[in-house]
Design an enzyme around this catalytic site. Sequence first.
Site, short mmCIF file in Angstrom:
data_model
loop_
_atom_site.label_atom_id
_atom_site.label_comp_id
_atom_site.label_asym_id
_atom_site.label_seq_id
_atom_site.Cartn_x
_atom_site.Cartn_y
_atom_site.Cartn_z
CD GLU A 50 -2.16 -5.47 9.15
OE1 GLU A 50 -2.66 -4.21 9.95
OE2 GLU A 50 -2.17 -5.19 7.93
CG ASP A 96 -1.75 -1.09 1.24
OD1 ASP A 96 -1.63 -2.36 1.07
OD2 ASP A 96 -2.85 -1.09 2.17
C1 2M8 Z 1 -3.32 -3.97 3.79
O1 2M8 Z 1 -4.04 -3.71 2.45
C2 2M8 Z 1 -5.25 -3.48 2.49
C3 2M8 Z 1 -6.06 -3.43 0.85
O2 2M8 Z 1 -5.91 -4.33 0.23
C4 2M8 Z 1 -5.73 -2.20 2.97
O3 2M8 Z 1 -5.03 -1.50 3.78
O4 2M8 Z 1 -7.06 -2.23 3.28
C5 2M8 Z 1 -1.96 -4.82 2.63
O5 2M8 Z 1 -1.06 -5.00 4.02
C6 2M8 Z 1 -2.19 -6.24 1.96
O6 2M8 Z 1 -1.03 -6.44 1.57
C7 2M8 Z 1 -3.06 -7.13 2.47
O7 2M8 Z 1 -3.00 -8.04 1.72
C8 2M8 Z 1 -4.32 -6.10 3.18
C9 2M8 Z 1 -4.83 -7.71 3.93
O8 2M8 Z 1 -3.80 -7.68 4.80
O9 2M8 Z 1 -4.34 -5.40 3.95
#
Ligand code: 2M8
Length: 451
Positions: free
Chosen positions: A415, A178
């Site tokens: 995370e 992101d």
């Molecule tokens: C994060 O991305 C999502 C959007 O896809 C978010 O910020 O809402 C990122 O770390 C992505 O790589 C990851 O797959 C997702 C879910 O863990 O979160």
Amino acid sequence: MSVTAGPQAGLRDQAAAVLRGNDQGRWTKAAPRLYPHQWSWDSAFIAIGWAHLDVGRAMTELEELFAAQWATGMVPHIVFRAGPDQPYFPGPEWWDTPVSAAAPAPPVQTTGICQPPVHALALQRIWQLTPPERQPEIRARVRALYPRLVHWHHYLATERDPEASGLVTTYHPWEGTDNSPRWDRALQRITVARPGPYTRLDTRTLPDPTQRPTNWDYDRYLWLVGQLRKYRYDDALIHREYPFLIKDVFFTAVFVAANQALLDLADVAGASGEDRDQLTGWLDRGRAGLGRRFDPRTSLCADYDVRTGEDISLQTFAGFAPLFARTADPGQRDAQLKRLDSAAFCGDPRLRWPLLPSTSPDEPAFQSRNYWRGPVWPVISWLLWRSLGLLGCTARAGAMRRDSLSQIAAGQFGEYFEPFTGEPLGSAQQSWTAAVTLDWLAASPEGPEQR
Ligand code: 2M8
């Protein structure tokens, strides 16, 4: 060889409880509240975790994800599966993927972009962990899924690389990392019309603004989604008209590793000679493409902005793409190993554990708490650990595994982690963190299995 005696047995139980807590039957939430749907590369890591508990359930995770595969072969970055009681922004209405004839038919709802192809690594790991008595069943399921993975790779090798450069083009920061500073310049040169009124939900679930992308970032993310929608997610049109096209060396490195994993599985899957030839071609082309992006002055690989023709030369984890791709060039490998443990990365004496930060503390854009701008991500450490082990760097891989397990044991399956203090950040009970924990606990201290 499993290492699950004493406190590690406790950690294993806790990791299993995280997966079970986020389990929705046939798919797994990426995190309990922040990410209530099925994410693509999360699902792949999650399948690796499930493989330690139930190989059948691990296969179901991947099968469910690939049920939402687009006609182009693209595996979408989110499959929206949670009900309205678990809101996530932006939801399917922002993506409006039915504008594309290639999107899956309703009621399946997805986004229109993708994420790094960890899925083949997951399929390979599931097969490695399948006990003999379940091999007939799992082999049949591997054989059924394998062509879908080849189709997915075909999409990446063609629609995402029309130049046949060996490097995958990404369309959006949400295609993996992101708010990495790797995208800053490309985002800065976009003059956005306001994307429209919207309310972020992530900052409600996680109210500390130092841990998440800014509203400036979100304005651009959402505006880019609007552009993709305008081009009906048509890859040819996107390559002609769309402003954000980056040759992403990390994504490419995962693709290289994934092509190797599919080749390793070719006999099990009964792959055709044509499939094997294609996979070998994509693997070689990817490695060669990465080799050309390697800068001997920095010993790092640089991304490339297709629209401006500029190199993106920043000190981030992505610069280690040759290591992630298990480069066959001993000069690049040795230079990267030295750089990995230099003071700009794992050798920074201020680090709580010598684990690779997403952005080097030496970079002006570094922020120790902010998402992909500094924190350590266990899934990235896992990918690097796997490559190092397979490259034969067993001592380095073993130390990375040990330190990662210490980090996670102290940190509630966070995370991501503040690199200097080790504080867990983002969502607690993050599924993919629990999944890689299960794999590390079962691995030998010397590194991952060869096959
Ligand atoms: C994060 O991305 C999502 C959007 O896809 C978010 O910020 O809402 C990122 O770390 C992505 O790589 C990851 O797959 C997702 C879910 O863990 O979160």
